[in-house]
Design a protein around this motif. Structure first.
Motif, PDB file in Angstrom:
ATOM      1  N   VAL A 236       0.821  -1.201   0.000  1.00  0.00           N
ATOM      2  CA  VAL A 236       0.000   0.000   0.000  1.00  0.00           C
ATOM      3  C   VAL A 236       0.864   1.265   0.000  1.00  0.00           C
ATOM      4  N   THR A 240       0.690   4.157  -3.048  1.00  0.00           N
ATOM      5  CA  THR A 240       0.466   5.576  -2.787  1.00  0.00           C
ATOM      6  C   THR A 240       1.706   6.432  -3.036  1.00  0.00           C
ATOM      7  N   PHE A 264       4.919   9.127   4.743  1.00  0.00           N
ATOM      8  CA  PHE A 264       3.449   9.234   4.758  1.00  0.00           C
ATOM      9  C   PHE A 264       3.010  10.179   5.870  1.00  0.00           C
ATOM     10  N   TYR A 289      -6.363   5.043   6.307  1.00  0.00           N
ATOM     11  CA  TYR A 289      -6.297   6.139   5.337  1.00  0.00           C
ATOM     12  C   TYR A 289      -5.386   5.791   4.159  1.00  0.00           C
ATOM     13  N   LEU A 290      -4.284   5.125   4.423  1.00  0.00           N
ATOM     14  CA  LEU A 290      -3.397   4.683   3.346  1.00  0.00           C
ATOM     15  C   LEU A 290      -4.157   3.821   2.346  1.00  0.00           C
ATOM     16  N   HIS A 291      -4.958   2.889   2.856  1.00  0.00           N
ATOM     17  CA  HIS A 291      -5.697   1.999   1.965  1.00  0.00           C
ATOM     18  C   HIS A 291      -6.769   2.755   1.175  1.00  0.00           C
ATOM     19  N   LEU A 293      -6.506   5.884   0.277  1.00  0.00           N
ATOM     20  CA  LEU A 293      -5.774   6.610  -0.762  1.00  0.00           C
ATOM     21  C   LEU A 293      -5.458   5.706  -1.949  1.00  0.00           C
ATOM     22  N   ALA A 294      -5.078   4.478  -1.653  1.00  0.00           N
ATOM     23  CA  ALA A 294      -4.648   3.560  -2.705  1.00  0.00           C
ATOM     24  C   ALA A 294      -5.810   2.915  -3.443  1.00  0.00           C
ATOM     25  N   TYR A 295      -6.826   2.502  -2.727  1.00  0.00           N
ATOM     26  CA  TYR A 295      -7.833   1.618  -3.330  1.00  0.00           C
ATOM     27  C   TYR A 295      -9.279   2.146  -3.191  1.00  0.00           C
TER      28      TYR A 295
END
Length: 297
Positions: A236, A240, A264, A289-291, A293-295
């Motif tokens: 992930v 990003t 990040f 939040y990372l996920h 942003l990515a997916y």
């Protein structure tokens, strides 16, 4: 053979075709049924009132005149395209006409020339009188021509007829000239086009996309630890842009992963631990939040 539709069905058919319909009081039962049979019906006849714009064609067609009592049709189509219903049942509009024409109408065949007046037309035709001087000079308005097309198509649609049972008075009775100013073959083409336009199906509703739900934060994911979930974190971070894509994935949450997590946090300090300027540890909120942003979509 077609049984005449009820007055209510007749009115609804016209409105279903998109026409502006005005009803005169008592139109549903105003007729000449006491003078002869009404039905079976085989077609739609188009007439011209031979009246100018200052003459009330609706009143004349409703009441008739000396020597020809009303109603003189089922509906009057005015210059503005509105259809005024004045009677229903047998009306004094068609008179006697050619039996060969009637046979062609019944069989939906091309019309022969009319050269006889021996067959009762009031029994077999719906009739629309259209306000016009019928001198070849009085212009037919686009709204009126469209209303003629719609009215004829509406009745053909109910009875399952094609366009060929739509005829002009001049095609039925020798010596008649109405309607003049447009041709009935051209009007039949318009009716055919309208009948060929099948109702468009309602568009399928666009499904509402389900909101993206990030995976559950894995237990044991922390700097310096070895766990398979470190690979998911690395993927992930790559997606990003916080970890170089060429970095090999590993179960080890090592320095490269820590540096990427800190990048990040630098970009999104709201997910960094309070009071820290360097934070290599991903928490549950930062993970989610990372996920997204990515997916997320």
């Amino acid at each position: 053979m077609s049984t005449p539709m009820s007055a209510a069905r007749f009115l609804q058919a016209l409105r279903n075709e998109g026409l502006t319909v005005v009803t005169t009081p008592g139109w549903e039962t105003r007729n000449r049924n006491h003078k002869g049979p009404w039905g079976p019906v085989h077609g739609v006849m188009v007439h011209a009132t031979v009246t100018g714009p200052k003459v009330d064609g609706v009143r004349i067609c409703r009441d008739g005149y000396e020597g020809l009592p009303g109603p003189l049709c089922h509906g009057v189509i005015r210059r503005d395209g509105s259809v005024h219903l004045v009677g229903y049942g047998r009306t004094n509009h068609a008179g006697s006409g050619d039996p060969d024409v009637l046979r062609a109408v019944i069989n939906e065949k091309p019309l022969p020339a009319d050269n006889e007046a021996t067959t009762d037309g009031n029994r077999h035709f719906y009739g629309f009188e259209c306000e016009n001087l019928n001198d070849g000079k009085d212009p037919w308005t686009p709204a009126q021509l469209e209303a003629i097309e719609k009215a004829a198509a509406a009745l053909c649609r109910v009875h399952g007829w094609d366009e060929r049972p739509v005829i002009g008075h001049l095609e039925w009775q020798p010596g008649k000239s109405d309607p003049r100013g447009f041709t009935m073959p051209a009007m039949r083409d318009r009716v055919a086009d309208r009948l060929g336009d099948k109702p468009k199906p309602a568009p399928k509703p666009t499904p509402t996309p389900k909101p993206y739900v990030p995976p559950v934060f894995p237990a044991g994911l922390a700097p310096g630890r070895t766990t398979p979930s470190a690979r998911a974190l690395q993927r992930v971070l790559k997606a990003t842009g916080f970890m170089p894509k060429a970095t090999p994935e590993a179960d080890n949450y090592g320095p490269v992963t820590e540096a990427s997590v800190n990048r990040f946090h630098a970009a999104h300090p709201q997910y960094r631990a309070a009071g820290k300027t360097y934070d290599p540890n991903i928490g549950p909120r930062g993970w989610a939040y990372l996920h997204r942003l990515a997916y997320g979509r």
